[in-house]
Design a protein around this motif. Structure first.
Motif, PDB file in Angstrom:
ATOM      1  N   ASP A   2       0.851  -1.210   0.000  1.00  0.00           N
ATOM      2  CA  ASP A   2       0.000   0.000   0.000  1.00  0.00           C
ATOM      3  C   ASP A   2       0.877   1.247   0.000  1.00  0.00           C
ATOM      4  N   LEU A   3       1.927   1.178   0.808  1.00  0.00           N
ATOM      5  CA  LEU A   3       2.838   2.320   0.938  1.00  0.00           C
ATOM      6  C   LEU A   3       3.629   2.558  -0.353  1.00  0.00           C
ATOM      7  N   LEU A   4       3.866   1.464  -1.076  1.00  0.00           N
ATOM      8  CA  LEU A   4       4.704   1.541  -2.281  1.00  0.00           C
ATOM      9  C   LEU A   4       4.054   2.279  -3.437  1.00  0.00           C
ATOM     10  N   ASP A   5       2.722   2.257  -3.452  1.00  0.00           N
ATOM     11  CA  ASP A   5       2.015   2.956  -4.503  1.00  0.00           C
ATOM     12  C   ASP A   5       2.399   2.399  -5.888  1.00  0.00           C
ATOM     13  N   LEU A   6       2.081   1.117  -6.096  1.00  0.00           N
ATOM     14  CA  LEU A   6       2.366   0.470  -7.392  1.00  0.00           C
ATOM     15  C   LEU A   6       1.051  -0.031  -7.986  1.00  0.00           C
ATOM     16  N   PRO A   7       0.176   0.857  -8.374  1.00  0.00           N
ATOM     17  CA  PRO A   7      -1.153   0.413  -8.764  1.00  0.00           C
ATOM     18  C   PRO A   7      -1.134  -0.666  -9.857  1.00  0.00           C
ATOM     19  N   GLY A   8      -1.586  -1.853  -9.479  1.00  0.00           N
ATOM     20  CA  GLY A   8      -1.731  -2.950 -10.434  1.00  0.00           C
ATOM     21  C   GLY A   8      -0.432  -3.558 -10.939  1.00  0.00           C
ATOM     22  N   ARG A   9       0.706  -3.163 -10.388  1.00  0.00           N
ATOM     23  CA  ARG A   9       1.969  -3.668 -10.944  1.00  0.00           C
ATOM     24  C   ARG A   9       2.737  -4.535  -9.951  1.00  0.00           C
TER      25      ARG A   9
ATOM     26  N   LYS B 117      11.618   1.165  -8.301  1.00  0.00           N
ATOM     27  CA  LYS B 117      12.611   0.231  -7.733  1.00  0.00           C
ATOM     28  C   LYS B 117      13.164   0.772  -6.416  1.00  0.00           C
ATOM     29  N   ARG B 118      13.417   2.080  -6.382  1.00  0.00           N
ATOM     30  CA  ARG B 118      13.933   2.712  -5.155  1.00  0.00           C
ATOM     31  C   ARG B 118      12.943   2.554  -4.006  1.00  0.00           C
ATOM     32  N   ARG B 119      11.674   2.828  -4.308  1.00  0.00           N
ATOM     33  CA  ARG B 119      10.637   2.719  -3.259  1.00  0.00           C
ATOM     34  C   ARG B 119      10.575   1.281  -2.749  1.00  0.00           C
ATOM     35  N   LEU B 120      10.650   0.336  -3.707  1.00  0.00           N
ATOM     36  CA  LEU B 120      10.607  -1.080  -3.314  1.00  0.00           C
ATOM     37  C   LEU B 120      11.844  -1.422  -2.466  1.00  0.00           C
ATOM     38  N   SER B 121      12.998  -0.905  -2.872  1.00  0.00           N
ATOM     39  CA  SER B 121      14.236  -1.192  -2.143  1.00  0.00           C
ATOM     40  C   SER B 121      14.128  -0.735  -0.682  1.00  0.00           C
ATOM     41  N   ILE B 122      13.516   0.432  -0.500  1.00  0.00           N
ATOM     42  CA  ILE B 122      13.343   0.943   0.870  1.00  0.00           C
ATOM     43  C   ILE B 122      12.289   0.120   1.615  1.00  0.00           C
ATOM     44  N   ALA B 123      11.216  -0.228   0.907  1.00  0.00           N
ATOM     45  CA  ALA B 123      10.168  -1.046   1.544  1.00  0.00           C
ATOM     46  C   ALA B 123      10.733  -2.393   1.987  1.00  0.00           C
ATOM     47  N   MET B 124      11.648  -2.947   1.177  1.00  0.00           N
ATOM     48  CA  MET B 124      12.280  -4.228   1.542  1.00  0.00           C
ATOM     49  C   MET B 124      13.055  -4.090   2.849  1.00  0.00           C
ATOM     50  N   ALA B 125      13.656  -2.913   3.033  1.00  0.00           N
ATOM     51  CA  ALA B 125      14.405  -2.681   4.267  1.00  0.00           C
ATOM     52  C   ALA B 125      13.471  -2.526   5.459  1.00  0.00           C
ATOM     53  N   MET B 126      12.189  -2.275   5.196  1.00  0.00           N
ATOM     54  CA  MET B 126      11.233  -2.098   6.305  1.00  0.00           C
ATOM     55  C   MET B 126      10.468  -3.380   6.608  1.00  0.00           C
ATOM     56  N   MET B 127      10.651  -4.380   5.772  1.00  0.00           N
ATOM     57  CA  MET B 127       9.878  -5.616   5.888  1.00  0.00           C
ATOM     58  C   MET B 127      10.067  -6.281   7.259  1.00  0.00           C
ATOM     59  N   SER B 128      11.293  -6.206   7.783  1.00  0.00           N
ATOM     60  CA  SER B 128      11.558  -6.871   9.069  1.00  0.00           C
ATOM     61  C   SER B 128      11.123  -6.003  10.246  1.00  0.00           C
TER      62      SER B 128
ATOM     63  N   LYS C 199       2.460  -7.556  -9.239  1.00  0.00           N
ATOM     64  CA  LYS C 199       2.744  -8.928  -9.691  1.00  0.00           C
ATOM     65  C   LYS C 199       3.628  -8.931 -10.947  1.00  0.00           C
ATOM     66  N   GLU C 200       4.113  -7.756 -11.308  1.00  0.00           N
ATOM     67  CA  GLU C 200       4.966  -7.628 -12.488  1.00  0.00           C
ATOM     68  C   GLU C 200       6.428  -7.768 -12.062  1.00  0.00           C
ATOM     69  N   GLN C 201       7.257  -8.347 -12.932  1.00  0.00           N
ATOM     70  CA  GLN C 201       8.682  -8.487 -12.576  1.00  0.00           C
ATOM     71  C   GLN C 201       9.312  -7.110 -12.390  1.00  0.00           C
ATOM     72  N   VAL C 202      10.093  -7.001 -11.336  1.00  0.00           N
ATOM     73  CA  VAL C 202      10.648  -5.708 -10.918  1.00  0.00           C
ATOM     74  C   VAL C 202      11.573  -5.093 -11.970  1.00  0.00           C
ATOM     75  N   LYS C 203      12.177  -5.933 -12.808  1.00  0.00           N
ATOM     76  CA  LYS C 203      13.108  -5.399 -13.826  1.00  0.00           C
ATOM     77  C   LYS C 203      12.392  -4.449 -14.790  1.00  0.00           C
TER      78      LYS C 203
END
Lengths: 319, 244
Positions: free
Chosen positions: A133-140, A153-164, A142-146
């Motif tokens: 929800d925080l990432l704001d990736l509407p409908g994407r 990608k940056r937003r996802l990278s930061i979200a990954m750091a918040m996962m734990s 399930k799409e490959q990150v590449k």
């Protein structure tokens, strides 16, 4: 309020991070030079400095990727030399370069981090949903990150750091290379975390540190040369005047002439910015008119963190 | 068991990359068909499905060198590995996560090559096929070990060049489509100093029914290389991740 001070664990009731004469040398080169820092729990602390100042090295030491040559640091009371494994359980890092798995989608990237930190299946699902929800990736999601844009990608990278759900989050240049709009969006996301976690943010964007940080440490050649709140840093410098003149037909030779009068002159997109403790506006305007430069506007500027940095180091962060 | 999450990611990276499927699974099938067809016009023993199937199966593992090296090198260069090193994963988790995903891939390669080989006319007993795995499978370990060494030490661009050279060398010195003993000289010397020719000879013999006892010397070479390269792969990985 009574503080409990444990000599072994440091002042861990209030401090999330404490460094004691932290140093890192590579041969004769001193990357980090006797840094003493105390970062409070829940604080958003920014480490500011030009490239090569030692920001990333400091983050690498604090996240147990590098061993210091001298001194040590305590993370939530744990010594980085003695308890790196325990520290790794309570911190997370978003590295300078975007660090995502390209063939996985956003959902899978988040689940990967959850699994690595040993979270249960239900918790992984819950946290991944929240972060998506925080990432704001509407409908994407399930799409490959590449296939994502740099900002996504940056937003996802930061979200990954918040996962734990780390107690301490290290963000190393989180907006490096992003366009201004994406950078602003990222600031909003980071701002939303303020108070919830201890965040250590390194940046060489001064406006980023100014907008986000509770306190700032300015690093130069591995040393802390100033540490305070952004406002105090600005208040403490000598009153530096700054004038911006919008022109139409200024040549490089004329700019060179102004540079002979003042050392801190920046010329960009027909705007000339001059900073000095003593500014003679009449003299500048006369010089421009004498050279038949058409002046479209003149404005004065308040001191910025860039001025603080210049005052302290004699150089600009973003040369 | 935290390595499972990373191993699962590495598994997906491998299977979702079309090049892995094309080179690792489809190309060996193409080579098998091609050489069997050549063998119909060139009546040499080496071009029969019985001889080609184990040789091309082992040759297909050569692509694992590239896959494992590229994945590791890419992770190293893109800071993904840096991120992983700040997590609570332990060294053993990394080793397992970068090794385990290639096991099912290698098994799939064996299954596909043997199925196609048998369709093309190879005849083996089930027992001999099972016994041949004792010879064939460690070669996957050899190749992943080589990949880990390259991936730890080289950049993606360097791997593309050196990896291609290695694959070509394995093709030439492995004795897949020529009998090294007939060529003799330096070729034979180099070929039998490496594990591929030993593995191919041993697999061919075991599949023809000689049993494992007659290929003990070959097995020493194969297992010796497997252990040495795997240990070197682990050491290179550890050296690179701790040397910064």
């Amino acid at each position: 309020m009574n503080k409990v001070f444990d000599k072994e664990k440091g002042d861990c009731e209030y401090n999330a991070i404490q460094t004691i004469n932290l140093s890192k040398r590579y041969g004769d080169f001193v990357a980090v030079d006797s840094i003493n820092l105390e970062i409070k729990k829940g604080e958003l602390f920014s480490i500011l400095g030009p490239n090569g100042a030692g920001k990333t090295t400091t983050i690498k030491i604090l996240s147990c990727l590098l061993l210091p040559t001298e001194g040590t640091a305590k993370i939530m009371g744990y010594d980085i030399k003695e308890n790196p494994q325990l520290i790794k359980e309570i911190i997370d890092v978003s590295p300078q370069e975007t660090a995502v798995a390209g063939h996985l989608n956003a959902w899978e990237n988040l689940k990967l981090m959850g699994g690595i930190y040993g979270l249960g299946k239900e918790e992984i699902e819950k946290r991944a949903c929240e972060l998506l929800d925080l990432l704001d990736l509407p409908g994407r999601e399930k799409e490959q990150v590449k296939k994502y844009s740099g900002g996504m990608k940056r937003r996802l990278s930061i979200a990954m750091a918040m996962m734990s759900d780390p107690q301490i989050l290290f963000l190393d240049e989180p907006t490096l290379g992003l366009d201004p709009q994406a950078r602003k969006t990222m600031w909003e996301k980071i701002e939303g975390l303020k108070g919830e976690k201890t965040i250590v943010l390194t940046t060489h964007y001064l406006e980023e540190a100014d907008a986000l940080a509770d306190r700032i440490a300015i690093l130069k050649e591995g040393k802390i040369i100033a540490i305070d709140t952004p406002d105090e840093l600005k208040n403490n410098i000598k009153p530096m005047k700054s004038i911006v003149i919008k022109t139409k037909n200024i040549s490089d030779d004329i700019v060179k002439g102004i540079k002979e009068m003042y050392s801190d002159v920046v010329f960009k997109a027909n705007k000339i910015e001059i900073k000095a403790i003593k500014l003679n506006v009449d003299k500048i305007v006369d010089y421009l008119r004498l050279n038949e430069v058409k002046i479209e506007g003149i404005s004065m500027k308040e001191p910025s963190l860039d001025d603080v940095f210049f005052e302290l180091t004699g150089e600009r962060v973003n040369k | 068991m935290r390595f499972v999450s990373l191993a699962s990611r590495n598994f997906k990276e491998l299977y979702r990359e079309p090049v892995s499927i094309i080179l690792g699974l489809l190309m060996p099938v193409g080579l098998l068909v091609l050489f069997v067809l050549i063998g119909k016009n060139v009546p040499l023993d080496i071009f029969t499905p019985n001889m080609l199937t184990p040789a091309i199966t082992i040759f297909s593992f050569a692509f694992l060198i590239m896959f494992s090296a590229v994945l590791l090198s890419k992770d190293r260069q893109s800071a993904f590995l840096l991120r992983l090193l700040t997590t609570p994963l332990k060294p053993i988790d990394f080793i397992l996560a970068y090794f385990v995903p290639y096991i099912p891939f290698a098994l799939l390669q064996i299954l596909i090559c043997f199925t196609v080989g048998m369709i093309l006319g190879a005849t083996y007993s089930v027992l001999n096929v099972v016994l041949s795995l004792v010879v064939i499978f460690p070669m996957a370990l050899v190749c992943v070990g080589m990949g880990m060494i390259l991936g730890s030490l080289l950049s993606e661009g360097q791997i593309a060049g050196i990896g291609s050279m290695l694959i070509t060398s394995i093709g030439i010195f492995g004795g897949i489509w020529m009998n090294l003993k007939m060529v003799g000289g330096v070729f034979e010397g180099i070929g039998y100093a490496l594990p591929f020719a030993h593995a191919i000879d041993a697999a061919r013999n075991v599949l023809s029914g000689t049993g494992l006892r007659n290929v003990v010397t070959n097995l020493y070479w194969v297992y010796g290389y497997a252990v040495i390269l795997f240990v070197f792969g682990v050491l290179s990985f550890r050296y690179k991740t701790t040397s910064n």
